[in-house]
Scaffold this motif. Sequence first.
Motif, mmCIF file in Angstrom:
data_model
loop_
_atom_site.group_PDB
_atom_site.id
_atom_site.type_symbol
_atom_site.label_atom_id
_atom_site.label_comp_id
_atom_site.label_asym_id
_atom_site.label_seq_id
_atom_site.Cartn_x
_atom_site.Cartn_y
_atom_site.Cartn_z
ATOM 1 N N ALA A 120 -4.236 -1.806 8.414
ATOM 2 C CA ALA A 120 -3.319 -2.880 8.016
ATOM 3 C C ALA A 120 -4.077 -4.006 7.311
ATOM 4 C CB ALA A 120 -2.589 -3.414 9.246
ATOM 5 N N GLY A 121 -5.247 -4.346 7.842
ATOM 6 C CA GLY A 121 -6.031 -5.426 7.225
ATOM 7 C C GLY A 121 -6.454 -5.076 5.813
ATOM 8 N N ARG A 159 -5.053 -2.766 3.810
ATOM 9 C CA ARG A 159 -3.870 -2.651 2.941
ATOM 10 C C ARG A 159 -3.384 -4.031 2.503
ATOM 11 N NH1 ARG A 159 1.540 0.045 5.095
ATOM 12 N NH2 ARG A 159 1.457 -1.841 6.325
ATOM 13 N N ASP A 160 -3.416 -4.989 3.431
ATOM 14 C CA ASP A 160 -2.995 -6.349 3.088
ATOM 15 C C ASP A 160 -3.873 -6.958 1.998
ATOM 16 O OD1 ASP A 160 -0.973 -6.130 4.902
ATOM 17 O OD2 ASP A 160 -1.880 -7.440 6.424
#
Length: 208
Positions: A18-19, A21-22
């Motif tokens: 998630a980190g 991708r963000d």
Amino acid sequence: MSTVAILGSGLVGQTLAAGLRDLGHTVTIGSRTGKEIDGWDGATATFADALSGADLAVLSVKGTVAEELVASLASQLDGVVVLDTTNPIADAAPTDGVLAYFTGPNESLLERLQAAAPGARFVKAFNSVGSGLMVKPALPGGTPTMFIAGNDEGARSTAAEVIVSLGWEVEDLGSAVAARAIEPLCMLWCIPGLRDNDWAHAFKLLRP
Ligand SMILES: NC(=O)c1ccc[n+]([C@@H]2O[C@H](COP(=O)([O-])OP(=O)(O)OC[C@H]3O[C@@H](n4cnc5c(N)ncnc54)[C@H](OP(=O)(O)O)[C@@H]3O)[C@@H](O)[C@H]2O)c1
């Protein structure tokens, strides 16, 4: 921006997926089966398929299975920068909050992984902090320090850029041998957690 394969769908894999991708990277989470992953609305695949086209990987599987998995993926890992988050935690109960390791003091899991996949560009990282603080850690003591090591200087430099973009400062400790010192930091990091359920901390190197 990188094409990233996350090898391991647990807390660490999902958090770093998630980190990253963000930050705009293209991320696929790999698992043994390529299963859907609760709470992740991005791409999933088997470990091998996740690596297709990847230039960066995160190894985030249980330490006891890491060497065998890496050996089985050796050809797909050729040339890939691999952030190795794993720890050599044995399947044994901690003693007074101190984890048991299946490696000895003059070796490291990172070195075993590098030997198992010689063409991969392993960098030890993220092994000695909890998943809750891996991405953009906000601590009153300031920006924490991520200790890294690996044989490929270019890979360490790539890893450092990624780690800084996730909100850390980096202390580059050199070749894979330094993982012998970095991996035990996880034992130290876990003691307050295992003794007092206190997991909200990270290491910082202070200099004059
Ligand atoms: N949890 C933390 O806060 C933390 C912090 C720093 C470092 N670490 C280290 O990061 C790594 C991942 O930790 P975690 O807590 O996210 O997950 P974990 O519970 O230690 O491991 C889960 C992952 O291991 C894989 N796995 C389990 N058995 C396997 C086998 N026989 N063959 C292949 N893969 C297998 C699982 O595969 P599937 O995807 O197929 O289910 C899953 O991806 C560990 O080495 C841990 O020591 C953890």
